[in-house]
Scaffold this motif. Structure first.
Motif, mmCIF file in Angstrom:
data_model
loop_
_atom_site.group_PDB
_atom_site.id
_atom_site.type_symbol
_atom_site.label_atom_id
_atom_site.label_comp_id
_atom_site.label_asym_id
_atom_site.label_seq_id
_atom_site.Cartn_x
_atom_site.Cartn_y
_atom_site.Cartn_z
ATOM 1 N N LYS A 46 0.862 -1.187 0.000
ATOM 2 C CA LYS A 46 0.000 0.000 0.000
ATOM 3 C C LYS A 46 0.891 1.228 0.000
ATOM 4 C CE LYS A 46 -3.654 2.398 2.282
ATOM 5 N NZ LYS A 46 -4.838 2.317 3.046
ATOM 6 N N PHE A 47 0.410 2.295 -0.613
ATOM 7 C CA PHE A 47 1.146 3.557 -0.656
ATOM 8 C C PHE A 47 0.298 4.651 -0.023
ATOM 9 C CE2 PHE A 47 2.556 1.055 -4.305
ATOM 10 C CZ PHE A 47 3.905 0.986 -4.028
ATOM 11 N N ILE A 48 0.968 5.554 0.687
ATOM 12 C CA ILE A 48 0.320 6.735 1.247
ATOM 13 C C ILE A 48 1.037 7.938 0.663
ATOM 14 C CG2 ILE A 48 -0.234 8.027 3.339
ATOM 15 C CD1 ILE A 48 -0.043 5.419 4.907
ATOM 16 N N SER A 49 0.273 8.868 0.108
ATOM 17 C CA SER A 49 0.893 10.047 -0.486
ATOM 18 C C SER A 49 -0.078 11.210 -0.451
ATOM 19 C CB SER A 49 1.329 9.756 -1.925
ATOM 20 O OG SER A 49 0.203 9.466 -2.735
ATOM 21 N N GLY A 50 0.414 12.338 -0.862
ATOM 22 C CA GLY A 50 -0.378 13.556 -0.914
ATOM 23 C C GLY A 50 0.417 14.594 -1.659
ATOM 24 N N GLU A 51 0.295 15.826 -1.208
ATOM 25 C CA GLU A 51 1.008 16.929 -1.838
ATOM 26 C C GLU A 51 2.510 16.767 -1.668
ATOM 27 O OE1 GLU A 51 1.354 21.713 -1.135
ATOM 28 O OE2 GLU A 51 -0.528 20.725 -0.649
ATOM 29 N N ASP A 52 3.274 16.997 -2.717
ATOM 30 C CA ASP A 52 4.734 16.918 -2.730
ATOM 31 C C ASP A 52 5.221 15.516 -2.340
ATOM 32 O OD1 ASP A 52 5.076 19.582 -3.619
ATOM 33 O OD2 ASP A 52 4.879 20.330 -1.585
ATOM 34 N N ASP A 53 6.391 15.420 -1.713
ATOM 35 C CA ASP A 53 6.983 14.124 -1.367
ATOM 36 C C ASP A 53 6.534 13.661 0.016
ATOM 37 O OD1 ASP A 53 8.553 13.793 -3.722
ATOM 38 O OD2 ASP A 53 10.014 15.214 -2.936
ATOM 39 N N TRP A 54 6.385 12.336 0.170
ATOM 40 C CA TRP A 54 6.035 11.701 1.446
ATOM 41 C C TRP A 54 7.022 10.561 1.664
ATOM 42 C CZ3 TRP A 54 0.786 11.557 3.973
ATOM 43 C CH2 TRP A 54 0.048 12.714 3.688
ATOM 44 N N GLU A 55 7.606 10.461 2.867
ATOM 45 C CA GLU A 55 8.575 9.405 3.171
ATOM 46 C C GLU A 55 8.234 8.729 4.490
ATOM 47 O OE1 GLU A 55 12.465 11.174 3.168
ATOM 48 O OE2 GLU A 55 12.517 11.304 0.982
ATOM 49 N N GLY A 56 8.338 7.400 4.512
ATOM 50 C CA GLY A 56 8.182 6.624 5.740
ATOM 51 C C GLY A 56 9.544 6.337 6.332
ATOM 52 N N HIS A 57 9.717 6.589 7.637
ATOM 53 C CA HIS A 57 11.019 6.409 8.280
ATOM 54 C C HIS A 57 10.993 5.523 9.520
ATOM 55 C CE1 HIS A 57 13.387 9.189 5.863
ATOM 56 N NE2 HIS A 57 12.317 9.939 5.804
ATOM 57 N N SER A 58 9.834 5.296 10.125
ATOM 58 C CA SER A 58 9.791 4.507 11.354
ATOM 59 C C SER A 58 8.416 3.873 11.503
ATOM 60 C CB SER A 58 10.108 5.386 12.571
ATOM 61 O OG SER A 58 9.225 6.486 12.642
ATOM 62 N N ALA A 59 8.346 2.823 12.312
ATOM 63 C CA ALA A 59 7.072 2.143 12.549
ATOM 64 C C ALA A 59 7.152 1.359 13.848
ATOM 65 C CB ALA A 59 6.744 1.205 11.386
ATOM 66 N N ALA A 60 5.988 1.103 14.415
ATOM 67 C CA ALA A 60 5.880 0.268 15.611
ATOM 68 C C ALA A 60 4.619 -0.571 15.491
ATOM 69 C CB ALA A 60 5.827 1.138 16.868
ATOM 70 N N LYS A 61 4.714 -1.820 15.943
ATOM 71 C CA LYS A 61 3.578 -2.744 15.912
ATOM 72 C C LYS A 61 2.763 -2.571 17.179
ATOM 73 C CE LYS A 61 1.633 -6.806 14.507
ATOM 74 N NZ LYS A 61 0.235 -6.476 14.428
ATOM 75 N N LEU A 62 1.440 -2.516 17.032
ATOM 76 C CA LEU A 62 0.501 -2.500 18.151
ATOM 77 C C LEU A 62 -0.299 -3.797 18.118
ATOM 78 C CD1 LEU A 62 -0.881 1.131 17.646
ATOM 79 C CD2 LEU A 62 0.863 0.398 19.290
ATOM 80 N N LYS A 63 -1.083 -4.056 19.144
ATOM 81 C CA LYS A 63 -1.924 -5.261 19.161
ATOM 82 C C LYS A 63 -2.888 -5.291 17.979
ATOM 83 C CE LYS A 63 -2.111 -5.597 24.153
ATOM 84 N NZ LYS A 63 -2.978 -5.507 25.334
ATOM 85 N N ASP A 64 -3.429 -4.123 17.629
ATOM 86 C CA ASP A 64 -4.470 -4.048 16.605
ATOM 87 C C ASP A 64 -4.082 -3.201 15.390
ATOM 88 O OD1 ASP A 64 -4.424 -1.650 17.915
ATOM 89 O OD2 ASP A 64 -6.591 -1.494 18.175
ATOM 90 N N GLY A 65 -2.801 -3.037 15.147
ATOM 91 C CA GLY A 65 -2.379 -2.240 14.003
ATOM 92 C C GLY A 65 -0.946 -1.772 14.135
ATOM 93 N N TYR A 66 -0.690 -0.561 13.662
ATOM 94 C CA TYR A 66 0.674 -0.044 13.599
ATOM 95 C C TYR A 66 0.678 1.458 13.833
ATOM 96 C CZ TYR A 66 1.078 -4.381 10.939
ATOM 97 O OH TYR A 66 1.009 -5.691 10.541
ATOM 98 N N LEU A 67 1.831 1.972 14.229
ATOM 99 C CA LEU A 67 2.113 3.401 14.226
ATOM 100 C C LEU A 67 3.176 3.641 13.165
ATOM 101 C CD1 LEU A 67 2.292 4.025 18.054
ATOM 102 C CD2 LEU A 67 0.525 4.877 16.503
ATOM 103 N N LEU A 68 3.060 4.746 12.474
ATOM 104 C CA LEU A 68 3.950 5.065 11.365
ATOM 105 C C LEU A 68 4.520 6.453 11.582
ATOM 106 C CD1 LEU A 68 4.925 4.583 8.393
ATOM 107 C CD2 LEU A 68 2.727 5.512 7.668
ATOM 108 N N GLY A 69 5.811 6.621 11.320
ATOM 109 C CA GLY A 69 6.440 7.938 11.423
ATOM 110 C C GLY A 69 7.210 8.258 10.161
ATOM 111 N N GLY A 70 7.335 9.543 9.872
ATOM 112 C CA GLY A 70 8.082 9.945 8.691
ATOM 113 C C GLY A 70 8.043 11.437 8.490
ATOM 114 N N ALA A 71 8.070 11.832 7.219
ATOM 115 C CA ALA A 71 8.056 13.232 6.837
ATOM 116 C C ALA A 71 7.186 13.377 5.597
ATOM 117 C CB ALA A 71 9.473 13.719 6.558
ATOM 118 N N VAL A 72 6.374 14.442 5.561
ATOM 119 C CA VAL A 72 5.435 14.615 4.453
ATOM 120 C C VAL A 72 5.423 16.057 3.961
ATOM 121 C CG1 VAL A 72 3.970 12.730 5.268
ATOM 122 C CG2 VAL A 72 3.438 15.068 5.958
ATOM 123 N N GLU A 73 4.876 16.214 2.760
ATOM 124 C CA GLU A 73 4.626 17.507 2.134
ATOM 125 C C GLU A 73 5.880 18.360 1.979
ATOM 126 O OE1 GLU A 73 1.359 19.210 4.350
ATOM 127 O OE2 GLU A 73 -0.002 17.659 3.653
#
Length: 154
Positions: A46-73
């Motif tokens: 899957k891809f997540i994007s929007g205006e300008d450039d979007w980058e994924g740099h970190s993540a953490a697993k949760l019981k019911d999903g994930y947390l995502l960190g990065g830089a956008v726009e």
């Protein structure tokens, strides 16, 4: 072992359980890449994007999903880029975005670390304004509310 390329440039940078996070350049802009793994095989992308450039740099697993960190726009450059907003999102188990938060401090931010903790998560990253660089640390609830944010430097 298979080799995968999902665009002109594919850069995996973090692994959270079965989720590989990174960035893909499609010839026009960078997008956040989410790839669900099963052993050495990619089972879903899957891809997540929007205006300008979007980058994924970190993540953490949760019981019911994930947390995502990065830089956008922002705009990626050889020197690191400009205009980036720090990015934190919570994803469900199907990689759908439940909420997202964009962090603007000095004008060029990136979330490089996520650490889930009781009642929320800690985030940390880099901030700069063209004159100097520093870093930030903050706490966000699992519902996306920013509890506090502190910067150190430049």
């Amino acid at each position: 072992m298979k080799t995968y390329s999902l665009g002109v440039e594919t850069v995996p940078v973090a692994l959270a359980g079965d989720l590989l996070v990174g960035s893909v350049h499609d010839g026009k802009a960078y997008k956040i890449m989410l790839a669900r793994l099963d052993g050495e095989e990619i089972k879903a992308v899957k891809f997540i994007s929007g205006e300008d450039d979007w980058e994924g740099h970190s993540a953490a697993k949760l019981k019911d999903g994930y947390l995502l960190g990065g830089a956008v726009e922002g705009k990626a450059t050889l020197e690191g880029g400009e205009g980036w907003k720090g990015y934190v999102a919570r994803l469900d188990g199907n990689l759908e975005v439940l909420w997202e938060r964009k962090l603007e401090i000095l004008g060029n931010e990136c979330v490089y670390s996520i650490l889930p903790a009781e009642g929320g998560t800690f985030v940390a990253g880099e901030t700069s304004d063209g004159k100097g660089r520093g870093f930030f640390v903050g706490r966000i609830t699992l519902e996306g509310e920013l509890l506090w944010l502190k910067t150190l430097g430049p």
